[in-house]
Design a protein around this motif. Sequence first.
Motif, PDB file in Angstrom:
ATOM      1  N   ILE A  73     -10.951   0.318  -6.357  1.00 40.89           N
ATOM      2  CA  ILE A  73     -10.752   1.264  -5.267  1.00 40.89           C
ATOM      3  C   ILE A  73      -9.373   1.878  -5.452  1.00 40.89           C
ATOM      4  CG2 ILE A  73     -12.350   0.118  -3.685  1.00 40.89           C
ATOM      5  CD1 ILE A  73      -9.961  -1.134  -2.276  1.00 40.89           C
ATOM      6  N   LEU A  74      -9.039   2.814  -4.601  1.00 43.95           N
ATOM      7  CA  LEU A  74      -7.767   3.506  -4.713  1.00 43.95           C
ATOM      8  C   LEU A  74      -6.625   2.518  -4.940  1.00 43.95           C
ATOM      9  CD1 LEU A  74      -6.554   6.353  -4.486  1.00 43.95           C
ATOM     10  CD2 LEU A  74      -6.187   5.905  -2.078  1.00 43.95           C
ATOM     11  N   SER A  75      -5.806   2.778  -5.923  1.00 48.65           N
ATOM     12  CA  SER A  75      -4.621   1.981  -6.248  1.00 48.65           C
ATOM     13  C   SER A  75      -4.937   0.616  -6.847  1.00 48.65           C
ATOM     14  CB  SER A  75      -3.710   1.811  -5.029  1.00 48.65           C
ATOM     15  OG  SER A  75      -3.283   3.060  -4.569  1.00 48.65           O
ATOM     16  N   GLU A  76      -6.112   0.449  -7.444  1.00 46.76           N
ATOM     17  CA  GLU A  76      -6.411  -0.758  -8.219  1.00 46.76           C
ATOM     18  C   GLU A  76      -6.576  -0.349  -9.676  1.00 46.76           C
ATOM     19  OE1 GLU A  76      -8.647  -3.688  -5.036  1.00 46.76           O
ATOM     20  OE2 GLU A  76      -9.889  -2.521  -6.401  1.00 46.76           O
TER      21      GLU A  76
ATOM     22  N   LYS B  11       0.836  -1.213   0.000  1.00 54.35           N
ATOM     23  CA  LYS B  11       0.000   0.000   0.000  1.00 54.35           C
ATOM     24  C   LYS B  11       0.865   1.256   0.000  1.00 54.35           C
ATOM     25  CE  LYS B  11      -4.083  -1.899   2.303  1.00 54.35           C
ATOM     26  NZ  LYS B  11      -4.904  -1.869   3.548  1.00 54.35           N
ATOM     27  N   GLU B  12       1.947   1.255   0.779  1.00 53.58           N
ATOM     28  CA  GLU B  12       2.850   2.409   0.812  1.00 53.58           C
ATOM     29  C   GLU B  12       3.545   2.598  -0.536  1.00 53.58           C
ATOM     30  OE1 GLU B  12       5.405   1.610   4.166  1.00 53.58           O
ATOM     31  OE2 GLU B  12       3.876   2.260   5.612  1.00 53.58           O
ATOM     32  N   LYS B  13       3.935   1.489  -1.142  1.00 52.00           N
ATOM     33  CA  LYS B  13       4.592   1.556  -2.442  1.00 52.00           C
ATOM     34  C   LYS B  13       3.640   2.126  -3.497  1.00 52.00           C
ATOM     35  CE  LYS B  13       7.289  -1.923  -3.930  1.00 52.00           C
ATOM     36  NZ  LYS B  13       7.664  -3.214  -4.575  1.00 52.00           N
ATOM     37  N   LEU B  14       2.393   1.681  -3.502  1.00 52.72           N
ATOM     38  CA  LEU B  14       1.404   2.186  -4.453  1.00 52.72           C
ATOM     39  C   LEU B  14       1.137   3.680  -4.245  1.00 52.72           C
ATOM     40  CD1 LEU B  14      -1.110  -0.789  -4.414  1.00 52.72           C
ATOM     41  CD2 LEU B  14       0.257  -0.039  -6.377  1.00 52.72           C
ATOM     42  N   LYS B  15       1.091   4.079  -2.997  1.00 51.00           N
ATOM     43  CA  LYS B  15       0.840   5.489  -2.674  1.00 51.00           C
ATOM     44  C   LYS B  15       2.012   6.363  -3.129  1.00 51.00           C
ATOM     45  CE  LYS B  15      -1.118   8.062   1.149  1.00 51.00           C
ATOM     46  NZ  LYS B  15      -1.479   8.015   2.561  1.00 51.00           N
ATOM     47  N   SER B  16       3.234   5.898  -2.895  1.00 46.31           N
ATOM     48  CA  SER B  16       4.403   6.693  -3.258  1.00 46.31           C
ATOM     49  C   SER B  16       4.642   6.716  -4.772  1.00 46.31           C
ATOM     50  CB  SER B  16       5.648   6.183  -2.534  1.00 46.31           C
ATOM     51  OG  SER B  16       6.030   4.924  -3.030  1.00 46.31           O
ATOM     52  N   GLU B  17       4.123   5.742  -5.478  1.00 46.99           N
ATOM     53  CA  GLU B  17       4.311   5.653  -6.932  1.00 46.99           C
ATOM     54  C   GLU B  17       3.035   6.028  -7.682  1.00 46.99           C
ATOM     55  OE1 GLU B  17       7.098   4.972  -8.541  1.00 46.99           O
ATOM     56  OE2 GLU B  17       8.316   4.529  -6.773  1.00 46.99           O
ATOM     57  N   HIS B  18       2.255   6.957  -7.130  1.00 43.24           N
ATOM     58  CA  HIS B  18       0.947   7.276  -7.710  1.00 43.24           C
ATOM     59  C   HIS B  18       1.024   7.769  -9.151  1.00 43.24           C
ATOM     60  CE1 HIS B  18       2.144  11.224  -6.223  1.00 43.24           C
ATOM     61  NE2 HIS B  18       1.305  11.733  -7.100  1.00 43.24           N
ATOM     62  N   VAL B  19       2.084   8.471  -9.534  1.00 39.14           N
ATOM     63  CA  VAL B  19       2.215   8.949 -10.909  1.00 39.14           C
ATOM     64  C   VAL B  19       2.372   7.753 -11.848  1.00 39.14           C
ATOM     65  CG1 VAL B  19       3.651  10.268 -12.516  1.00 39.14           C
ATOM     66  CG2 VAL B  19       3.145  11.182 -10.241  1.00 39.14           C
TER      67      VAL B  19
END
Length: 166
Positions: free
Chosen positions: A57-60, A11-19
């Motif tokens: 949902i967020l990050s899918e 989850k942290e990785k997905l959040k930090s790599e949002h671009v």
Amino acid sequence: MSKNELRVKIKEKLKSEHVYVNRSHKKISENLKTLIQNLVSEKFNGRKFLIGGYSPILSEPIWFDQFSGDECDFSMVHMHEEIQLSYHLVNFLELKGYQEKLKLDDHRLKSEVQPDLILVPGLAFTKKFDRLGRGKAYFDNFMKNYKGLKVGLFFDLQEVESTYSE
């Protein structure tokens, strides 16, 4: 690393790599569309088939981003409180116009369908097709008896060596 620790890490990785994640939706959807077109012509002899999707949902991955609505028929998953899943027909335009989560009304929930192919979200996947979900086992329980095709959808940064606890 425990499963919960792996969930937090992904989850942290997905959040930090949002671009990167935002740019990847289109490619995942294009690849899925190509897969479906190939399946329709090879396995289903040109017959439209029913895909069982989910509301991202967020990050899918937004799996339907590149679809026109003509590729197949669509159904959406409904998660019951008893940790069971069911699928229900939806109109592609409703799906395409969703904002956060497509809510299925009571009328639609009365009629279940059995998709030919289901899309399976997850937080982490391995090359051996192991999957780490969000922790409630909805999809794991459903897939035990599901006989159709299953496609796991994820960003490449969600690929891990193992989903098992050490």
